[in-house]
Design an enzyme around this catalytic site. Structure first.
Site, short mmCIF file in Angstrom:
data_model
loop_
_atom_site.label_atom_id
_atom_site.label_comp_id
_atom_site.label_asym_id
_atom_site.label_seq_id
_atom_site.Cartn_x
_atom_site.Cartn_y
_atom_site.Cartn_z
N ASP A 429 0.86 -1.19 0.00
CA ASP A 429 0.00 0.00 0.00
C ASP A 429 0.89 1.24 0.00
OD1 ASP A 429 -2.30 1.58 0.34
OD2 ASP A 429 -2.31 1.34 2.52
N GLU A 432 2.51 4.98 -4.02
CA GLU A 432 2.43 5.92 -5.17
C GLU A 432 3.73 6.69 -5.36
OE1 GLU A 432 0.05 5.53 -2.79
OE2 GLU A 432 -1.12 4.29 -4.13
N ASP A 505 -9.10 3.60 -2.26
CA ASP A 505 -10.07 4.00 -1.24
C ASP A 505 -11.36 4.56 -1.83
OD1 ASP A 505 -8.11 3.20 0.48
OD2 ASP A 505 -7.40 5.23 0.90
O1 MIG Z 1 -3.54 5.96 4.85
O2 MIG Z 1 -3.47 0.74 5.82
O3 MIG Z 1 -5.89 2.10 0.50
O4 MIG Z 1 -6.81 -0.14 1.88
O5 MIG Z 1 -6.75 -0.02 4.70
C1 MIG Z 1 -4.38 4.86 4.65
C2 MIG Z 1 -4.63 1.49 5.98
C3 MIG Z 1 -3.55 3.64 4.40
C4 MIG Z 1 -4.88 2.93 2.49
C5 MIG Z 1 -5.36 1.73 1.75
C6 MIG Z 1 -6.38 1.00 2.58
C7 MIG Z 1 -5.78 0.61 3.90
C8 MIG Z 1 -5.26 1.86 4.63
N1 MIG Z 1 -4.29 2.55 3.78
#
Ligand code: MIG
Length: 818
Positions: A429, A432, A505
């Site tokens: 995650d 980006e 999200d």
């Molecule tokens: O700043 O890890 O898209 O699926 O649950 C949020 C917490 C960070 C974003 C992800 C989401 C995940 C969440 N993450």
């Protein structure tokens, strides 16, 4: 860089209304001072040939045109005559493309490079490049000569290409854009961004897939603009008769991909960028996720509920709270005192455990990951050599430079502890990359870029891809060649070689269910077929109806996972009360029944480069109205669905492609090539099976591999004509399929008014444990009097539900039913 020069606000191709005569050529040989004036290619003065490539020059700038295959031709521009290194993260390594033959000729005005199917023409006078088919029809043509601007702030060029656009032309592709399937009339930018709660039409999002397909007069072609900088696409938005793409750096480098079928364009795009490896079977089951399940007792309770309620589930996810202070590769021992024990107990109960790993490494001298990264200089640095620091979940962090192969190797080894604990899959995650406050890294951050070096401007869009690549490679080694399961939020073209993806999200609204429907179809034709949405919506609260309709769409999403943010109410299939639970259970069971079909569809993607989800525009591009259809899609070759995306919907109009179709739930027969009004009670959705198909089904299992398959159910759907189907089976979790240890069964079904024949042959060396097929015959229009398998007569049996079937030895060659 000067933010006042907002490239996105610029006209891309400021040619005025006028023809090419008005183009202002500013190829000034003494011009060495910074300028933002656009310069265009001038007159072609000479060319040289270099094997399958030709390099043309206007005296200063050069254009290379290289024939990759009969259908793929690459164009590159070097404004000063010197090309950048020929390197790409998107193109697969073992590329083995070669044209069968090609020829070159020259007329008074043009140069022509001809393959067996396509012709690339270069106009001598103005350097316009165009592509035609063998019959001389123009498929794609420059509207203006390629052009560029020198950048005053960073060196290099902003590079532009502008193409003619036909009145009827429609555009598809571009990855995860949250807009209508047809991209025409819109402008997009690619800059991977953490876009929590994004909206319809919001741009950019998490992924960069600079590949599009144009369709005009029933004829499709593709353009893959392989440039990792911030790229832009304008599909006849600024001017109705032109399409432009440009970038804030790097090379104008694009592949023209010949059609004429959209399906073939997509396949050829996969020839360049690769396909998904075969996922482990469990990865295509149902997955339950949440931000976050903790402590351990909570995880165990959720798992227990699934088994108690007999709702199938294969994986449970641990989001960031399993870590110690959000330090990657550690456990919070208060919440998870004995992770190994927990994971093995879950495994004994049929659950795989998937954990999240982010790129941000906490600056903490007592934390081994930070220390190793620091000692080895694995973290990214700013332009003047300071470390790149930013705040994410753990607090102050530094970030590995995944564009360095050494760093990727190191990162891959860090998973050892988790793998030893029994973790089966990894969720990457925030790649980006996302940084709190400032969004992402500043532009001046330097990257290794496989030794070619570059600033963050160049590496930003591939950062996440290289992270998940290192995760994939690491897991593959650590799990001793078992197929890894990885999922990533950020991606660049080609990421399918390393990972599945989800759309980030989203929000628990009906509009977002529709956005997901558009995004997954788009991702699928953009190379990222193994994709899914957060079923139910990440943020916000769905009601039972929305949750259930989304679950129904989830059954036909390549990746099927429920996920939600931490501040929302419970989201397990039973959280909305017994009526909704019953419907969700029924639909998750359908996913499990269809597993061998879905697995075969993944094989078709891996081996034959077919997208998993197929928009109607791709299935039947010759009908102009199909280019606007968005809600129906093919789920593999034999199933067509149209998810219900409005509350209280009683029925919906569904277009069925040409052919015979059977409603999945009761086998009602429908004629394709037209629309039908289909009832949509809450416990059903429009799902149709193509006549002529052979669909394998498994019995419902609580998780993949729970039961041995001792006979394989095959549903044969009659239709007039001749049809091909396949069923693919293998070990389900090894790479033996790369050595032909798989079984790909081909069925040729031939239906007539008074007969049905099924011919079978098999490729591959895998031998399943079962010996017989339990065959159900659907839609046979005559009274069956005789069933003959390779000369022996078979009889019909009746199952517990009173349905007739026939048992056939799996080795049969020809089955004849009259
Ligand atoms: O700043 O890890 O898209 O699926 O649950 C949020 C917490 C960070 C974003 C992800 C989401 C995940 C969440 N993450």
């Amino acid at each position: 860089m000067a933010e006042s020069i907002k490239k996105e606000d610029f006209a891309t191709d400021l040619l005025g209304e006028e023809s090419l005569d008005n183009i202002h050529h500013v190829n000034n040989p003494v011009l060495d001072v910074p300028t933002i004036e656009k310069k265009y290619l001038g007159k072609v003065v000479s060319y040289v040939k270099d094997q399958s490539a030709f390099i043309f020059t206007d005296g200063k700038a050069s254009v290379e045109i290289k024939v990759f295959s009969d259908e793929i031709i690459r164009v590159r521009l070097a404004p000063q005559g010197t090309f950048l290194d020929d390197f790409s993260y998107a193109i697969k390594k073992d590329l083995d493309l070669r044209p069968t033959s090609f020829s070159f000729d020259e007329t008074v005005d043009t140069y022509c490079i001809r393959t067996s199917v396509a012709v690339c023409k270069i106009q001598k006078e103005n350097f316009l490049v165009s592509f035609e088919d063998a019959e001389g029809a123009v498929i794609n043509a420059d509207r203006a000569p390629m052009h560029w601007e020198e950048s005053p702030d960073f060196g290099g060029y902003y590079v532009y290409c502008t193409k003619e656009t036909q009145a009827d032309e429609a555009f598809f592709g571009l990855g995860d854009k949250s807009t209508n399937l047809n991209l025409r009339g819109r402008r997009f930018r690619n800059w991977n961004s953490d876009t929590y709660g994004f909206g319809f039409n919001q741009d950019p999002l998490y992924k960069t897939i600079p590949f599009y397909i144009g369709v005009s007069s029933g004829h499709a072609y593709g353009i893959f603009f392989d440039n990792t900088f911030k790229t832009f696409f304008d599909f006849a938005a600024e001017k109705n008769d032109r399409t432009s793409y440009w970038s804030e750096g790097g090379e104008m480098q694009y592949y023209y991909i010949h059609g004429p079928l959209m399906m073939d364009v997509v396949k050829r795009y996969h020839e360049l960028t690769g396909t998904h490896y075969m996922p482990p079977l469990w990865a295509i089951g149902y997955h339950q996720c949440r931000w976050s399940y903790y402590p351990e007792a909570n995880v165990r309770e959720v798992a227990q509920q699934f088994r108690k309620r007999e709702i199938p589930c294969d994986a449970i996810y641990l989001d960031i709270d399993y870590m110690d202070g959000y330090r990657c590769f550690t456990w919070n021992k208060r919440y998870f005192p004995d992770p190994k024990k927990m994971i093995s107990d879950l495994a004994a109960n049929g659950f795989k455990t998937v954990v999240m790993i982010d790129p941000g490494i906490k600056v903490d001298e007592d934390y081994w990951v930070f220390k190793e990264g620091k000692e080895n200089k694995y973290f990214c640095r700013r332009g003047d050599d300071y470390f790149m620091e930013g705040y994410v979940w753990p607090g102050r962090c530094q970030f590995p430079d995944y564009t360095n192969p050494k760093v990727r190797d190191w990162w891959g080894t860090l998973y050892k502890g988790l793998v030893d604990d029994g973790v089966a899959g990894v969720w990457n995650d925030m790649n980006e990359p996302a940084v709190f406050g400032r969004g992402t890294f500043p532009d001046d951050v330097r990257h290794y870029f496989e030794g070619l070096r570059g600033s963050h401007r160049k590496a930003h869009n591939i950062y996440g891809m290289q992270m998940v690549r290192s995760t994939y490679d690491g897991l593959k080694k650590l799990q001793r060649n078992k197929r890894p399961f990885t999922i990533t939020r950020a991606a660049y073209a080609g990421t399918q070689r390393y990972s599945s993806v989800w759309t980030g999200d989203n929000i628990a609204t009906w509009e977002h269910l529709r956005i997901g429907l558009l995004q997954l179809q788009r991702l699928s034709v953009s190379g990222l077929s193994f994709c899914g949405t957060d079923i139910g919506g990440f943020t916000g609260e769905p009601n039972g109806e929305l949750y259930t309709r989304w679950m129904q769409f989830g059954v036909f999403s390549p990746f099927m996972r429920v996920h939600s943010a931490g501040d929302t109410r419970d989201r397990e299939p039973w959280s909305f009360g017994p009526e909704w639970e019953a419907i969700c259970k029924k639909f998750i069971e359908i996913r499990y029944k269809l597993l061998p079909y879905i697995y075969t569809v993944f094989w078709r993607q891996h081996k034959y480069k077919e997208p998993i989800l197929r928009p109607i525009s791709l299935l039947e591009q010759h009908k102009p109205e199909n280019l606007q259809r968005e809600e129906e899609f093919g789920f593999g070759h034999h199933i067509l669905v149209s998810p219900v995306i409005h509350p209280g919907q009683q029925s919906k109009i569904v277009y069925l492609p040409e052919g015979t179709w059977y409603y999945y739930f009761d086998h009602t027969k429908y004629l394709g090539g037209q629309e039908h009004q289909i009832d949509t009670p809450l416990d059903k959705m429009p799902v149709f099976v193509r006549g002529g198909s052979v669909i394998p089904e498994y019995p419902v299992m609580q998780y993949t591999g729970e039961k041995n398959i001792d006979t394989l159910q095959l549903n044969v759907y009659w239709a007039e004509g001749r049809y091909d189907s396949e069923v693919y089976l293998d070990y389900g979790d090894t790479f033996a399929y790369e050595q032909s240890v798989y079984s790909e069964k081909h069925f040729i079904v031939e239906g007539k008014q008074d007969s049905l024949t099924v011919v079978q042959y098999q490729e591959g060396m895998y031998n399943e444990r079962f010996d017989t097929y339990k065959m159900y015959l659907v839609g046979v229009p005559f009274t069956i009097s005789r069933i003959d398998a390779d000369g022996s007569i078979l009889t019909m049996n009746t199952d517990d539900q009173g349905q007739s079937y026939v048992s056939v030895e799996k080795e049969f060659r020809k089955l004849t039913i009259i």
